[in-house]
Design a protein around this motif. Structure first.
Motif, PDB file in Angstrom:
ATOM      1  N   LEU A 283      12.266  39.826  56.593  1.00 59.18           N
ATOM      2  CA  LEU A 283      11.094  39.011  56.916  1.00 59.18           C
ATOM      3  C   LEU A 283       9.959  39.281  55.940  1.00 59.18           C
ATOM      4  CD1 LEU A 283       9.846  36.927  58.800  1.00 59.18           C
ATOM      5  CD2 LEU A 283       9.135  38.806  60.305  1.00 59.18           C
ATOM      6  N   GLU A 284       9.827  40.539  55.475  1.00 56.15           N
ATOM      7  CA  GLU A 284       8.778  40.874  54.503  1.00 56.15           C
ATOM      8  C   GLU A 284       8.987  40.115  53.200  1.00 56.15           C
ATOM      9  OE1 GLU A 284      10.404  43.172  56.395  1.00 56.15           O
ATOM     10  OE2 GLU A 284       8.655  43.397  57.719  1.00 56.15           O
ATOM     11  N   GLU A 285      10.251  40.014  52.750  1.00 49.87           N
ATOM     12  CA  GLU A 285      10.546  39.242  51.543  1.00 49.87           C
ATOM     13  C   GLU A 285      10.230  37.768  51.772  1.00 49.87           C
ATOM     14  OE1 GLU A 285      14.201  42.056  49.816  1.00 49.87           O
ATOM     15  OE2 GLU A 285      14.632  40.041  50.578  1.00 49.87           O
ATOM     16  N   TRP A 286      10.603  37.263  52.926  1.00 49.67           N
ATOM     17  CA  TRP A 286      10.326  35.869  53.313  1.00 49.67           C
ATOM     18  C   TRP A 286       8.833  35.586  53.186  1.00 49.67           C
ATOM     19  CZ3 TRP A 286      13.222  31.749  55.514  1.00 49.67           C
ATOM     20  CH2 TRP A 286      12.533  30.827  56.286  1.00 49.67           C
ATOM     21  N   LYS A 287       8.013  36.459  53.803  1.00 50.33           N
ATOM     22  CA  LYS A 287       6.554  36.272  53.775  1.00 50.33           C
ATOM     23  C   LYS A 287       6.013  36.380  52.356  1.00 50.33           C
ATOM     24  CE  LYS A 287       5.425  37.882  58.431  1.00 50.33           C
ATOM     25  NZ  LYS A 287       4.716  38.927  59.208  1.00 50.33           N
TER      26      LYS A 287
ATOM     27  N   VAL B  11       3.318  33.634  47.682  1.00 49.59           N
ATOM     28  CA  VAL B  11       3.235  33.170  46.285  1.00 49.59           C
ATOM     29  C   VAL B  11       3.100  31.655  46.253  1.00 49.59           C
ATOM     30  CG1 VAL B  11       4.522  32.925  44.124  1.00 49.59           C
ATOM     31  CG2 VAL B  11       4.486  35.130  45.301  1.00 49.59           C
ATOM     32  N   TRP B  12       3.937  30.957  46.995  1.00 47.96           N
ATOM     33  CA  TRP B  12       3.935  29.495  46.963  1.00 47.96           C
ATOM     34  C   TRP B  12       2.697  28.914  47.633  1.00 47.96           C
ATOM     35  CZ3 TRP B  12       9.834  28.847  48.341  1.00 47.96           C
ATOM     36  CH2 TRP B  12      10.589  29.129  47.193  1.00 47.96           C
ATOM     37  N   PHE B  13       2.236  29.543  48.725  1.00 44.68           N
ATOM     38  CA  PHE B  13       1.005  29.079  49.368  1.00 44.68           C
ATOM     39  C   PHE B  13      -0.165  29.194  48.392  1.00 44.68           C
ATOM     40  CE2 PHE B  13       2.588  30.353  53.894  1.00 44.68           C
ATOM     41  CZ  PHE B  13       3.378  29.213  53.944  1.00 44.68           C
ATOM     42  N   ALA B  14      -0.214  30.312  47.644  1.00 46.03           N
ATOM     43  CA  ALA B  14      -1.300  30.522  46.678  1.00 46.03           C
ATOM     44  C   ALA B  14      -1.276  29.482  45.571  1.00 46.03           C
ATOM     45  CB  ALA B  14      -1.208  31.933  46.084  1.00 46.03           C
ATOM     46  N   GLN B  15      -0.098  28.921  45.295  1.00 47.74           N
ATOM     47  CA  GLN B  15       0.036  27.886  44.261  1.00 47.74           C
ATOM     48  C   GLN B  15      -0.230  26.488  44.815  1.00 47.74           C
ATOM     49  OE1 GLN B  15       4.019  28.586  42.781  1.00 47.74           O
ATOM     50  NE2 GLN B  15       3.420  30.433  41.672  1.00 47.74           N
TER      51      GLN B  15
ATOM     52  N   GLY C 154       5.728  19.032  56.172  1.00 48.97           N
ATOM     53  CA  GLY C 154       5.284  18.560  57.471  1.00 48.97           C
ATOM     54  C   GLY C 154       4.616  19.572  58.376  1.00 48.97           C
ATOM     55  N   SER C 155       4.532  20.859  57.968  1.00 52.49           N
ATOM     56  CA  SER C 155       3.923  21.818  58.904  1.00 52.49           C
ATOM     57  C   SER C 155       2.952  22.796  58.248  1.00 52.49           C
ATOM     58  CB  SER C 155       5.005  22.574  59.671  1.00 52.49           C
ATOM     59  OG  SER C 155       5.847  23.277  58.779  1.00 52.49           O
ATOM     60  N   GLY C 156       2.439  22.475  57.077  1.00 53.07           N
ATOM     61  CA  GLY C 156       1.350  23.255  56.487  1.00 53.07           C
ATOM     62  C   GLY C 156       1.739  24.641  56.007  1.00 53.07           C
ATOM     63  N   LYS C 157       0.748  25.541  56.047  1.00 57.94           N
ATOM     64  CA  LYS C 157       0.931  26.906  55.545  1.00 57.94           C
ATOM     65  C   LYS C 157       1.070  27.862  56.726  1.00 57.94           C
ATOM     66  CE  LYS C 157      -1.555  26.108  51.238  1.00 57.94           C
ATOM     67  NZ  LYS C 157      -2.626  26.509  50.332  1.00 57.94           N
ATOM     68  N   ASP C 158       2.304  28.081  57.121  1.00 58.77           N
ATOM     69  CA  ASP C 158       2.604  28.996  58.206  1.00 58.77           C
ATOM     70  C   ASP C 158       3.879  29.725  57.802  1.00 58.77           C
ATOM     71  OD1 ASP C 158       2.169  30.142  60.779  1.00 58.77           O
ATOM     72  OD2 ASP C 158       3.836  28.941  61.537  1.00 58.77           O
TER      73      ASP C 158
ATOM     74  N   PHE D  78      17.526  31.262  52.777  1.00 59.83           N
ATOM     75  CA  PHE D  78      17.220  30.705  51.471  1.00 59.83           C
ATOM     76  C   PHE D  78      15.988  29.817  51.599  1.00 59.83           C
ATOM     77  CE2 PHE D  78      21.608  31.862  51.337  1.00 59.83           C
ATOM     78  CZ  PHE D  78      21.799  32.348  50.040  1.00 59.83           C
ATOM     79  N   LEU D  79      14.957  30.151  50.833  1.00 58.65           N
ATOM     80  CA  LEU D  79      13.744  29.340  50.777  1.00 58.65           C
ATOM     81  C   LEU D  79      13.846  28.406  49.581  1.00 58.65           C
ATOM     82  CD1 LEU D  79      11.085  32.066  51.567  1.00 58.65           C
ATOM     83  CD2 LEU D  79      11.399  29.951  52.843  1.00 58.65           C
TER      84      LEU D  79
END
Length: 201
Positions: free
Chosen positions: A11-15, A20-24, A30-34, A47-48
């Motif tokens: 989960l830490e890797e996931w976050k 990184v992507w939220f900062a970019q 459809g569900s924002g930055k969560d 897989f993200l």
């Protein structure tokens, strides 16, 4: 953009990937930055995916992906880049040189006179960066510096003077260092029939 797929196992890797992507500026489709942790738990080792936005899946197909540690390594390289600002013409020459076989030879051996401008016009610091970039240094990047403009006119004594702002009020100066400079669209707001626009070198 090219799709990026990152394999994460915790989960830490996931976050961390999402941070990184939220900062970019990217968001979930459809569900924002969560963090959407329920998706991580749904897929387990997950897989993200990033295309125009973020998605996730269990990736039971042959889609190419990168491991988390490789993704972080790429990000660190990107973050560590030295950025140098050059003119559009200089950037064109640098990129053209980079495409040549043995680009350093083209500069050093003076095979084409058009590249002399890089040696003449670019400062010593930037010319070292150009050589490093042409030699394959991936921590160097060049960007076009934003063109600035100022307003000028000829006064009653036939001297060239420049507009400056004094506590928000337009006035004039004979010294270009104190002239009001800004991108073209901002300068256009201050132009009147009395003033002419010129580029700032």
């Amino acid at each position: 953009m090219t799709e990026t797929v990152v394999h994460v196992t915790t989960l830490e890797e996931w976050k961390s990937v999402l941070d990184v992507w939220f900062a970019q500026g990217y968001e979930w489709r459809g569900s924002g930055k969560d963090y959407e942790k329920h998706l991580f738990y749904t897929f387990g080792a997950s897989f993200l995916l990033l295309d125009d936005d973020i998605t996730a899946e269990d990736l039971n197909n042959d889609k190419p992906f990168i491991e988390y540690k490789d993704f972080i390594s790429q990000q660190e390289k990107t973050m560590a880049k030295e950025t140098y600002y050059v003119t559009q013409e200089q950037l064109h020459l640098i990129k053209e040189l980079k495409e040549n076989p043995a680009p350093l030879d083209w500069v050093i051996l003076d095979w084409d006179t058009k590249y002399r401008a890089l040696r003449v016009d670019i400062t010593a610091e930037k010319s070292n960066a150009v050589l490093r970039y042409l030699g394959g240094d991936e921590t160097i990047e060049f960007k076009v510096k934003e063109q600035l403009y100022r307003l000028w006119r000829i006064d009653d004594d036939k001297n060239r003077v420049y507009m400056k702002l004094w506590f928000g009020t337009p006035t004039w100066t004979g010294d270009t260092d104190y002239a009001f400079t800004a991108p073209r669209e901002e300068i256009e707001k201050h132009k009147t029939v009395s003033w002419e626009i010129e580029k700032v070198d």
